[in-house]
Write a protein that holds these residues in place. Structure first.
Motif, short mmCIF file in Angstrom:
data_model
loop_
_atom_site.label_atom_id
_atom_site.label_comp_id
_atom_site.label_asym_id
_atom_site.label_seq_id
_atom_site.Cartn_x
_atom_site.Cartn_y
_atom_site.Cartn_z
N LEU A 48 -51.07 -41.63 139.77
CA LEU A 48 -50.42 -41.35 138.54
C LEU A 48 -49.03 -40.71 138.81
O LEU A 48 -49.06 -39.47 139.43
CB LEU A 48 -51.11 -40.44 137.66
CG LEU A 48 -50.26 -40.16 135.89
CD1 LEU A 48 -50.94 -41.38 135.28
CD2 LEU A 48 -50.90 -38.92 135.36
N ARG A 49 -48.02 -41.24 138.37
CA ARG A 49 -46.57 -40.90 138.64
C ARG A 49 -45.68 -40.68 137.34
O ARG A 49 -46.00 -41.21 136.27
CB ARG A 49 -45.86 -42.34 139.43
CG ARG A 49 -44.49 -41.97 139.60
CD ARG A 49 -43.75 -42.88 140.47
NE ARG A 49 -42.42 -42.33 140.99
CZ ARG A 49 -41.17 -42.34 140.32
NH1 ARG A 49 -41.32 -42.79 139.09
NH2 ARG A 49 -40.21 -41.95 140.84
N VAL A 50 -45.38 -39.31 137.26
CA VAL A 50 -44.47 -38.86 136.00
C VAL A 50 -43.25 -38.64 136.37
O VAL A 50 -42.82 -38.09 137.56
CB VAL A 50 -45.19 -37.61 135.42
CG1 VAL A 50 -44.61 -37.20 134.20
CG2 VAL A 50 -46.89 -37.94 135.35
N ALA A 51 -42.37 -39.46 135.57
CA ALA A 51 -40.71 -39.20 135.92
C ALA A 51 -40.04 -38.91 134.68
O ALA A 51 -40.54 -39.30 133.62
CB ALA A 51 -40.26 -40.40 136.69
N THR A 52 -39.27 -37.99 134.63
CA THR A 52 -38.09 -37.54 133.85
C THR A 52 -36.63 -38.17 134.01
O THR A 52 -36.27 -37.86 135.45
CB THR A 52 -38.24 -36.15 133.35
OG1 THR A 52 -37.94 -35.47 134.51
CG2 THR A 52 -39.64 -35.78 133.12
N ARG A 53 -35.91 -38.43 133.26
CA ARG A 53 -34.38 -38.63 133.51
C ARG A 53 -33.69 -38.31 132.10
O ARG A 53 -34.16 -38.23 131.18
CB ARG A 53 -34.74 -40.33 133.52
CG ARG A 53 -35.08 -40.83 134.83
CD ARG A 53 -34.10 -40.41 135.97
NE ARG A 53 -34.81 -41.19 137.19
CZ ARG A 53 -35.62 -40.62 137.99
NH1 ARG A 53 -36.20 -39.25 137.61
NH2 ARG A 53 -36.13 -40.95 139.02
N ASP A 54 -32.56 -37.76 132.70
CA ASP A 54 -31.43 -37.27 131.77
C ASP A 54 -30.38 -38.36 131.25
O ASP A 54 -29.86 -38.83 132.58
CB ASP A 54 -30.80 -35.94 132.14
CG ASP A 54 -29.71 -35.53 131.04
OD1 ASP A 54 -30.02 -35.97 129.94
OD2 ASP A 54 -28.95 -34.77 131.67
N PHE A 55 -30.51 -38.72 130.10
CA PHE A 55 -29.23 -39.80 129.75
C PHE A 55 -27.98 -39.40 128.74
O PHE A 55 -27.69 -39.88 128.08
CB PHE A 55 -30.03 -41.03 129.03
CG PHE A 55 -30.96 -41.82 130.15
CD1 PHE A 55 -30.28 -42.63 131.02
CD2 PHE A 55 -32.43 -41.75 130.27
CE1 PHE A 55 -31.25 -43.59 131.70
CE2 PHE A 55 -32.92 -42.43 131.17
CZ PHE A 55 -32.44 -43.27 132.00
N GLY A 56 -28.21 -37.96 128.84
CA GLY A 56 -27.01 -37.23 128.20
C GLY A 56 -27.64 -37.10 126.79
O GLY A 56 -27.85 -35.95 126.40
N GLU A 57 -27.57 -37.90 125.84
CA GLU A 57 -27.57 -37.84 124.65
C GLU A 57 -29.50 -38.01 124.15
O GLU A 57 -29.61 -37.66 123.18
CB GLU A 57 -26.98 -38.96 123.47
CG GLU A 57 -25.63 -38.71 123.43
CD GLU A 57 -24.80 -39.51 122.55
OE1 GLU A 57 -25.64 -40.37 121.93
OE2 GLU A 57 -23.59 -39.49 122.19
#
Length: 344
Positions: free
Chosen positions: A252-261
Protein backbone atom coordinates in the motif's frame (compact mmCIF):
# COMPACT_ATOMS: atom_id res chain seq x y z
CA UNK A 1 11.83 48.58 -55.42
CA UNK A 2 14.41 45.94 -54.56
CA UNK A 3 14.08 46.84 -50.85
CA UNK A 4 10.29 46.45 -50.98
CA UNK A 5 10.54 43.00 -52.58
CA UNK A 6 12.75 42.04 -49.63
CA UNK A 7 9.91 43.01 -47.28
CA UNK A 8 11.38 46.40 -46.27
CA UNK A 9 8.07 48.24 -46.56
CA UNK A 10 9.39 51.32 -44.78
CA UNK A 11 12.00 51.99 -47.49
CA UNK A 12 11.80 55.57 -48.85
CA UNK A 13 10.15 56.08 -52.23
CA UNK A 14 11.15 59.01 -54.46
CA UNK A 15 8.44 61.66 -54.82
CA UNK A 16 6.28 61.05 -57.87
CA UNK A 17 6.98 63.15 -60.96
CA UNK A 18 5.43 63.59 -64.35
CA UNK A 19 7.80 61.38 -66.20
CA UNK A 20 7.86 57.58 -66.39
CA UNK A 21 9.97 57.34 -63.26
CA UNK A 22 7.42 59.39 -61.39
CA UNK A 23 4.61 57.15 -62.55
CA UNK A 24 6.59 54.11 -61.47
CA UNK A 25 7.20 55.67 -58.04
CA UNK A 26 3.47 56.32 -57.67
CA UNK A 27 2.67 52.70 -58.55
CA UNK A 28 5.34 51.51 -56.17
CA UNK A 29 3.81 53.57 -53.38
CA UNK A 30 0.40 52.04 -54.03
CA UNK A 31 1.99 48.57 -53.98
CA UNK A 32 3.67 49.27 -50.66
CA UNK A 33 0.42 50.54 -49.14
CA UNK A 34 -1.32 47.39 -50.36
CA UNK A 35 1.34 45.18 -48.78
CA UNK A 36 1.16 47.10 -45.52
CA UNK A 37 -2.62 46.65 -45.45
CA UNK A 38 -2.20 42.95 -46.21
CA UNK A 39 0.21 42.56 -43.29
CA UNK A 40 -2.19 44.42 -41.00
CA UNK A 41 -5.08 42.19 -42.00
CA UNK A 42 -2.94 39.07 -41.51
CA UNK A 43 -1.98 40.28 -38.05
CA UNK A 44 -5.65 40.93 -37.22
CA UNK A 45 -6.61 37.48 -38.49
CA UNK A 46 -4.01 35.78 -36.30
CA UNK A 47 -5.06 37.81 -33.27
CA UNK A 48 -8.72 36.93 -33.88
CA UNK A 49 -7.85 33.23 -34.23
CA UNK A 50 -5.88 33.35 -30.97
CA UNK A 51 -8.83 35.01 -29.21
CA UNK A 52 -11.19 32.38 -30.62
CA UNK A 53 -8.93 29.56 -29.44
CA UNK A 54 -8.66 31.12 -25.99
CA UNK A 55 -12.43 31.58 -25.83
CA UNK A 56 -12.95 27.98 -26.98
CA UNK A 57 -10.52 26.65 -24.36
CA UNK A 58 -12.22 28.74 -21.68
CA UNK A 59 -15.64 27.49 -22.75
CA UNK A 60 -14.45 23.86 -22.74
CA UNK A 61 -12.94 24.26 -19.27
CA UNK A 62 -16.15 25.88 -18.04
CA UNK A 63 -18.15 23.01 -19.55
CA UNK A 64 -15.97 20.43 -17.79
CA UNK A 65 -16.36 22.27 -14.49
CA UNK A 66 -20.11 22.53 -15.06
CA UNK A 67 -20.39 18.81 -15.79
CA UNK A 68 -18.34 18.00 -12.67
CA UNK A 69 -20.45 20.36 -10.56
CA UNK A 70 -23.63 18.83 -12.00
CA UNK A 71 -22.41 15.32 -11.19
CA UNK A 72 -21.54 16.38 -7.64
CA UNK A 73 -24.93 18.05 -7.25
CA UNK A 74 -26.77 14.97 -8.48
CA UNK A 75 -24.74 12.79 -6.12
CA UNK A 76 -25.38 15.18 -3.23
CA UNK A 77 -29.14 15.16 -3.92
CA UNK A 78 -29.14 11.37 -4.10
CA UNK A 79 -27.22 11.21 -0.84
CA UNK A 80 -29.62 13.60 0.86
CA UNK A 81 -32.67 11.63 -0.30
CA UNK A 82 -31.09 8.33 0.69
CA UNK A 83 -30.09 9.84 4.03
CA UNK A 84 -33.71 10.71 4.80
CA UNK A 85 -34.88 7.31 3.60
CA UNK A 86 -32.30 5.35 5.57
CA UNK A 87 -33.02 7.37 8.71
CA UNK A 88 -36.70 6.40 8.54
CA UNK A 89 -35.95 2.77 7.79
CA UNK A 90 -33.32 2.55 10.51
CA UNK A 91 -35.61 3.99 13.16
CA UNK A 92 -38.39 1.61 12.15
CA UNK A 93 -36.06 -1.40 12.27
CA UNK A 94 -34.18 -0.50 15.45
CA UNK A 95 -36.99 -1.05 17.96
CA UNK A 96 -38.06 -4.55 16.82
CA UNK A 97 -34.40 -5.43 16.35
CA UNK A 98 -33.69 -4.52 19.97
CA UNK A 99 -36.48 -6.88 21.04
CA UNK A 100 -35.00 -9.69 18.90
CA UNK A 101 -31.51 -9.20 20.34
CA UNK A 102 -32.68 -8.85 23.94
CA UNK A 103 -35.04 -11.84 23.88
CA UNK A 104 -32.44 -14.00 22.09
CA UNK A 105 -29.94 -13.25 24.86
CA UNK A 106 -32.60 -13.86 27.51
CA UNK A 107 -33.66 -17.14 25.86
CA UNK A 108 -30.05 -18.33 25.92
CA UNK A 109 -29.88 -17.71 29.66
CA UNK A 110 -33.24 -19.44 30.21
CA UNK A 111 -32.08 -22.42 28.19
CA UNK A 112 -28.98 -22.72 30.39
CA UNK A 113 -31.23 -22.66 33.47
CA UNK A 114 -33.50 -25.25 31.87
CA UNK A 115 -30.55 -27.59 31.29
CA UNK A 116 -29.56 -27.29 34.95
CA UNK A 117 -33.14 -27.81 36.17
CA UNK A 118 -33.86 -30.82 33.96
CA UNK A 119 -30.52 -32.53 34.47
CA UNK A 120 -31.98 -35.14 36.94
CA UNK A 121 -34.82 -35.92 34.54
CA UNK A 122 -32.36 -36.31 31.64
CA UNK A 123 -30.25 -38.72 33.67
CA UNK A 124 -33.35 -40.83 34.32
CA UNK A 125 -34.01 -41.23 30.57
CA UNK A 126 -32.65 -44.13 28.58
CA UNK A 127 -29.61 -43.45 26.40
CA UNK A 128 -31.63 -42.83 23.23
CA UNK A 129 -34.04 -40.43 24.93
CA UNK A 130 -31.23 -38.60 26.67
CA UNK A 131 -29.26 -38.26 23.41
CA UNK A 132 -32.32 -36.94 21.60
CA UNK A 133 -33.05 -34.38 24.35
CA UNK A 134 -29.44 -33.21 24.44
CA UNK A 135 -29.43 -32.89 20.65
CA UNK A 136 -32.56 -30.69 20.75
CA UNK A 137 -31.05 -28.50 23.49
CA UNK A 138 -27.79 -28.17 21.54
CA UNK A 139 -29.72 -27.26 18.38
CA UNK A 140 -31.74 -24.62 20.25
CA UNK A 141 -28.55 -23.20 21.76
CA UNK A 142 -26.88 -23.04 18.33
CA UNK A 143 -29.92 -21.39 16.77
CA UNK A 144 -30.03 -18.75 19.51
CA UNK A 145 -26.31 -18.04 19.05
CA UNK A 146 -26.89 -17.52 15.33
CA UNK A 147 -29.80 -15.18 16.08
CA UNK A 148 -27.59 -13.18 18.45
CA UNK A 149 -24.70 -13.09 15.96
CA UNK A 150 -26.79 -11.89 13.04
CA UNK A 151 -28.80 -9.60 15.29
CA UNK A 152 -25.59 -7.85 16.28
CA UNK A 153 -24.61 -7.57 12.63
CA UNK A 154 -28.01 -6.09 11.79
CA UNK A 155 -27.63 -3.69 14.71
CA UNK A 156 -24.27 -2.52 13.36
CA UNK A 157 -25.84 -1.96 9.95
CA UNK A 158 -28.64 0.09 11.51
CA UNK A 159 -26.09 2.17 13.43
CA UNK A 160 -24.18 2.79 10.21
CA UNK A 161 -27.40 3.80 8.46
CA UNK A 162 -28.23 6.26 11.22
CA UNK A 163 -24.69 7.63 11.15
CA UNK A 164 -24.93 8.06 7.40
CA UNK A 165 -28.32 9.78 7.58
CA UNK A 166 -27.05 12.37 10.07
CA UNK A 167 -24.47 13.54 7.56
CA UNK A 168 -21.02 14.62 8.58
CA UNK A 169 -20.09 17.01 11.34
CA UNK A 170 -16.87 18.03 12.93
CA UNK A 171 -14.98 21.10 14.02
CA UNK A 172 -12.39 22.39 11.59
CA UNK A 173 -8.98 23.35 12.84
CA UNK A 174 -5.45 23.72 11.53
CA UNK A 175 -3.61 20.40 11.39
CA UNK A 176 -0.50 18.88 9.87
CA UNK A 177 -1.99 16.76 7.08
CA UNK A 178 1.10 14.58 6.70
CA UNK A 179 1.01 13.74 10.41
CA UNK A 180 -2.75 13.06 10.24
CA UNK A 181 -2.35 10.68 7.27
CA UNK A 182 0.59 8.90 8.90
CA UNK A 183 -1.27 8.46 12.18
CA UNK A 184 -4.33 7.06 10.38
CA UNK A 185 -2.09 4.69 8.40
CA UNK A 186 -0.45 3.33 11.55
CA UNK A 187 -3.84 2.99 13.24
CA UNK A 188 -5.31 1.10 10.27
CA UNK A 189 -2.30 -1.24 10.06
CA UNK A 190 -2.30 -2.16 13.75
CA UNK A 191 -6.08 -2.56 13.66
CA UNK A 192 -5.78 -5.01 10.76
CA UNK A 193 -3.02 -6.91 12.59
CA UNK A 194 -5.18 -7.11 15.72
CA UNK A 195 -7.98 -8.73 13.72
CA UNK A 196 -5.68 -11.11 11.84
CA UNK A 197 -2.22 -11.91 13.23
CA UNK A 198 -1.15 -13.37 9.88
CA UNK A 199 -1.90 -10.11 8.05
CA UNK A 200 1.13 -8.32 6.65
CA UNK A 201 1.64 -5.63 4.03
CA UNK A 202 4.44 -3.34 2.89
CA UNK A 203 3.66 0.32 3.60
CA UNK A 204 5.26 2.93 1.35
CA UNK A 205 5.13 6.59 2.37
CA UNK A 206 5.86 9.48 0.01
CA UNK A 207 4.94 12.62 1.91
CA UNK A 208 5.50 16.11 0.49
CA UNK A 209 7.52 18.03 3.08
CA UNK A 210 6.14 21.34 1.77
CA UNK A 211 2.54 20.35 2.53
CA UNK A 212 2.46 22.12 5.91
CA UNK A 213 -0.70 22.75 7.90
CA UNK A 214 -4.23 23.35 6.66
CA UNK A 215 -7.78 23.81 7.91
CA UNK A 216 -9.93 20.68 7.98
CA UNK A 217 -12.04 18.49 10.26
CA UNK A 218 -9.42 16.01 11.54
CA UNK A 219 -11.78 13.39 12.96
CA UNK A 220 -13.82 13.22 9.78
CA UNK A 221 -10.80 13.09 7.47
CA UNK A 222 -9.30 10.37 9.68
CA UNK A 223 -12.47 8.34 9.01
CA UNK A 224 -11.91 8.83 5.26
CA UNK A 225 -8.29 7.68 5.38
CA UNK A 226 -9.04 4.73 7.65
CA UNK A 227 -11.67 3.58 5.18
CA UNK A 228 -9.38 3.95 2.16
CA UNK A 229 -6.48 2.20 3.92
CA UNK A 230 -8.76 -0.61 5.12
CA UNK A 231 -10.08 -1.18 1.60
CA UNK A 232 -6.53 -1.22 0.25
CA UNK A 233 -5.44 -3.75 2.88
CA UNK A 234 -8.41 -5.97 2.05
CA UNK A 235 -7.79 -5.89 -1.72
CA UNK A 236 -4.04 -6.54 -1.45
CA UNK A 237 -4.53 -9.39 1.05
CA UNK A 238 -7.24 -10.92 -1.14
CA UNK A 239 -4.93 -10.91 -4.17
CA UNK A 240 -2.18 -12.50 -2.04
CA UNK A 241 -4.57 -15.32 -1.04
CA UNK A 242 -5.88 -15.91 -4.56
CA UNK A 243 -2.65 -15.34 -6.43
CA UNK A 244 -0.73 -18.38 -5.26
CA UNK A 245 2.52 -16.61 -6.18
CA UNK A 246 4.95 -16.73 -3.26
CA UNK A 247 6.88 -13.78 -4.71
CA UNK A 248 3.86 -11.45 -4.62
CA UNK A 249 4.25 -8.74 -1.98
CA UNK A 250 1.07 -6.90 -0.86
CA UNK A 251 1.85 -3.19 -0.90
CA UNK A 252 0.00 0.00 0.00
CA UNK A 253 1.52 3.31 -1.09
CA UNK A 254 0.39 6.64 0.36
CA UNK A 255 1.57 9.90 -1.21
CA UNK A 256 0.81 13.55 -0.48
CA UNK A 257 1.37 16.50 -2.82
CA UNK A 258 1.13 20.26 -2.43
CA UNK A 259 -0.38 22.15 -5.39
CA UNK A 260 -0.53 25.57 -3.78
CA UNK A 261 -4.26 26.22 -3.54
CA UNK A 262 -5.01 22.51 -3.09
CA UNK A 263 -3.42 19.36 -1.69
CA UNK A 264 -3.66 15.76 -2.84
CA UNK A 265 -3.55 12.44 -1.00
CA UNK A 266 -3.15 9.32 -3.14
CA UNK A 267 -3.77 5.82 -1.77
CA UNK A 268 -2.64 3.04 -4.10
CA UNK A 269 -2.73 -0.71 -3.48
CA UNK A 270 -1.56 -3.57 -5.69
CA UNK A 271 -4.65 -5.64 -4.95
CA UNK A 272 -7.35 -7.23 -7.05
CA UNK A 273 -8.53 -4.02 -8.73
CA UNK A 274 -12.04 -2.82 -9.51
CA UNK A 275 -13.92 -3.65 -12.70
CA UNK A 276 -14.93 -0.69 -14.83
CA UNK A 277 -18.63 -1.57 -14.82
CA UNK A 278 -18.87 -1.20 -11.03
CA UNK A 279 -16.51 1.76 -10.57
CA UNK A 280 -19.33 4.31 -10.91
CA UNK A 281 -21.26 2.57 -8.13
CA UNK A 282 -18.49 2.70 -5.52
CA UNK A 283 -19.74 5.83 -3.78
CA UNK A 284 -23.38 4.74 -3.68
CA UNK A 285 -24.70 3.88 -0.21
CA UNK A 286 -24.91 0.14 0.58
CA UNK A 287 -22.89 -0.89 -2.48
CA UNK A 288 -20.05 -3.27 -1.58
CA UNK A 289 -17.94 -5.86 -3.36
CA UNK A 290 -17.17 -7.68 -0.11
CA UNK A 291 -18.95 -10.90 0.90
CA UNK A 292 -22.00 -10.74 3.13
CA UNK A 293 -21.05 -9.86 6.67
CA UNK A 294 -17.73 -8.21 5.78
CA UNK A 295 -18.98 -4.78 4.79
CA UNK A 296 -22.02 -2.51 4.98
CA UNK A 297 -21.34 -0.56 1.79
CA UNK A 298 -21.39 2.79 3.62
CA UNK A 299 -17.68 3.49 4.08
CA UNK A 300 -16.98 5.06 0.69
CA UNK A 301 -20.37 6.75 0.64
CA UNK A 302 -19.64 8.53 3.92
CA UNK A 303 -16.08 9.28 2.77
CA UNK A 304 -17.44 10.87 -0.41
CA UNK A 305 -19.75 13.09 1.60
CA UNK A 306 -16.99 14.15 4.00
CA UNK A 307 -14.60 15.08 1.19
CA UNK A 308 -17.04 16.73 -1.21
CA UNK A 309 -19.69 18.23 1.04
CA UNK A 310 -17.78 19.09 4.18
CA UNK A 311 -14.43 20.05 2.64
CA UNK A 312 -15.40 21.10 -0.89
CA UNK A 313 -12.94 18.62 -2.40
CA UNK A 314 -13.03 15.69 -4.78
CA UNK A 315 -12.38 11.96 -4.49
CA UNK A 316 -11.63 9.91 -7.60
CA UNK A 317 -10.66 6.33 -8.31
CA UNK A 318 -8.48 4.73 -10.95
CA UNK A 319 -8.08 0.97 -11.19
CA UNK A 320 -7.01 -1.94 -13.35
CA UNK A 321 -8.33 -5.40 -12.56
CA UNK A 322 -5.61 -7.65 -11.22
CA UNK A 323 -3.05 -4.85 -10.88
CA UNK A 324 -3.96 -1.87 -8.73
CA UNK A 325 -6.51 0.58 -7.34
CA UNK A 326 -5.70 4.21 -6.58
CA UNK A 327 -7.94 6.68 -4.77
CA UNK A 328 -7.10 10.38 -5.10
CA UNK A 329 -8.43 12.81 -2.49
CA UNK A 330 -8.03 16.47 -3.47
CA UNK A 331 -8.74 19.14 -0.85
CA UNK A 332 -8.74 22.92 -1.38
CA UNK A 333 -6.73 24.80 1.23
CA UNK A 334 -9.47 27.39 1.62
CA UNK A 335 -12.37 25.05 0.87
CA UNK A 336 -15.60 25.60 2.77
CA UNK A 337 -18.28 23.10 3.63
CA UNK A 338 -20.91 23.18 0.90
CA UNK A 339 -23.43 22.25 3.50
CA UNK A 340 -22.41 25.27 5.55
CA UNK A 341 -22.66 27.51 2.51
CA UNK A 342 -26.18 26.35 1.79
CA UNK A 343 -27.27 27.17 5.34
CA UNK A 344 -26.04 30.79 5.22
Amino acid sequence: MTAITRGELDAPIPPPGRDEIGAMASTLGMLRDSLIERDRLEHERRRAEAEIRAARDTAQAALRELNAAQANLIQAEKMASLGQLTAGIAHEIKNPLNFVNNFAALSTELLDELKQTTRPALVALDSDGRAEAEEVIATLTGNLQKIIEHGRRADNIVKSMLEHSRGVTGDRREVDLNALVDEALNLAYHGARAQDQSFNITLERDFDGKLGRMQLAPQEMTRVFLNLFGNGFYAAAKRARENGDASFRPTLRVATRDFGEAVEVRVRDNGTGIAGEIRDKLFQPFFTTKPTGEGTGLGLSISYEIVTQQHGGTIDVDSEVGRFTEFTVRLPRQGNSRGAESRE
